[in-house]
Design a protein around this motif. Structure first.
Motif: not given
Length: 374
Positions: A112-119, A141-143, A176-178, A289-300
């Motif tokens: 659930a936390a990793a969906q932050i990039g979506v919003f 896309i962030g998901g 694997p790169l992002i 790209l921003i959405a995906f980075i923030f989703s990863t960051a939200g999960g971590v």
């Protein structure tokens, strides 16, 4: 001789060369780049290659392949009416083992936390001038979930579907790169060294009840999520019930593979120069790209919170697997750990939030459809 020249002139005038222009050549180059990434670099080739070739086909002038009555005109029916994403979710369900999630249900929160990039991307897209419906399609896309992105855009914003589809699958292939730089930025070496306890065994009864209960719960709370969640859980029930092995294998293989081919080539066929070469496309790719980075960051980041609350028993790296790219995101988490600490094993722990992310993204899409459908 005159007859020969006249015939040659007629052939030239009816060939595609006469209709080639700058934008078309650019899109042909885009298709070549995508083919290179898929075939040579191995970036999500099972879908990126069909998308690239669909782009190639639609940008060959005067072929009529996408015009009314043409081959791709009929193939696109499945994407215009959201059939392909739903069928692919059934195949994903048949391939997915929800055991790691059931063994450690608290990791559902990481999905659930990793969906932050979506919003976050939804808000950013609205500031850039997109409508709320278009912003929702961009945000998903962030998901890192291509089928859900296509499904939502087909429902809410068909005009931006080509750019969203390409961005979603491109970032899925670039997991694997992002993700590794984001993971290392938000964790310390001590965090990454945390060893997690072995997961408990999950009973067959739990695995059978999970898809049934999840479908009912999501269906009653968010009816718009039923097509995606329902088919995901149907596929998983075929896998776990023990009496439909032939159907499960078909969903995992023949059905999923055929649908992937048609989904990819039909998405590529929407990438004509007129619809793809726009300023909006550049904005969408950047926002994705921003959405995906923030989703990863939200999960971590949420993984760090759970590490603290658990007294250091949870490795925060597994939070990065909360995006929907199954099983790539979980494998990336394992790879990051293995490079520093050979012998450490968190893959199964990471699979919990990873499969939770699939459910979370579908639920987020259902919520957006409920709120934004006209």
């Amino acid at each position: 001789m005159e007859l020969y020249l006249a015939a040659l002139k007629g052939v030239v005038e009816q060939s595609g060369f006469i209709a080639l222009d700058g934008p078309t050549l650019v899109m042909l180059l885009v298709s070549f780049v995508l083919l290179y990434l898929a075939i040579v670099k191995g970036f999500e080739p099972l879908l990126l290659m069909p998308i690239a070739f669909g782009c190639l086909l639609v940008n060959l002038p005067l072929s009529g392949i996408v015009d009314e009555g043409g081959f791709l005109y009929f193939v696109k029916f499945g994407i215009d009416h959201e059939l392909y994403p739903v069928i692919i979710f059934m195949g994903i369900g048949a391939l997915t083992d929800f055991g790691p999630l059931l063994a450690n249900p608290i990791t559902f929160l990481l999905g659930a936390a990793a969906q932050i990039g979506v919003f976050f991307a939804v808000i950013g897209a609205m500031f850039m001038g997109f409508t709320i419906q278009e912003a929702a399609g961009i945000g998903i896309i962030g998901g890192a979930d291509g089928p859900t992105a296509i499904y939502l855009c087909a429902k809410l914003a068909k005009d931006i579907l080509p750019a969203v589809a390409v961005a979603a699958y491109s970032y899925m292939s670039l997991v694997p790169l992002i993700q590794p730089p984001v993971i290392k930025l938000l964790t310390t070496k001590k965090d990454r060294a945390i060893k997690m306890e072995q997961l408990r065994p999950v009973t067959r009864t739990e695995k059978i009840l999970f898809p049934i209960v999840t479908t009912i719960a999501c269906g009653l709370v968010l009816p718009a999520s039923v097509p995606l969640i329902g088919m995901l859980m149907f596929g998983n029930l075929m896998r776990e019930c023990g009496c439909t092995e032939r159907l499960s294998l078909a969903a995992q293989n023949e059905v999923l593979n055929a649908t992937t081919i048609f989904l990819g080539i039909s998405v590529g066929s929407t990438m004509s120069a007129a619809s793809f070469l726009t300023v909006a496309t550049i904005k969408i790719i950047c926002l994705g790209l921003i959405a995906f980075i923030f989703s990863t960051a939200g999960g971590v980041v949420f993984g760090q919170i759970m590490k603290t609350l658990s007294g250091g028993k949870i490795n925060p790296v597994i939070g990065a697997a909360g995006v929907s790219a199954v099983p790539m995101a979980a494998r990336v988490c394992q790879k990051v750990i293995s490079k520093e600490f050979p012998g450490s094993y968190i893959l199964m722990h990471a699979m919990g939030p990873n499969v939770a992310g699939v459910v979370g993204t579908a639920v987020a899409a259902g919520a957006m459809l409920t709120l934004l459908s006209k």
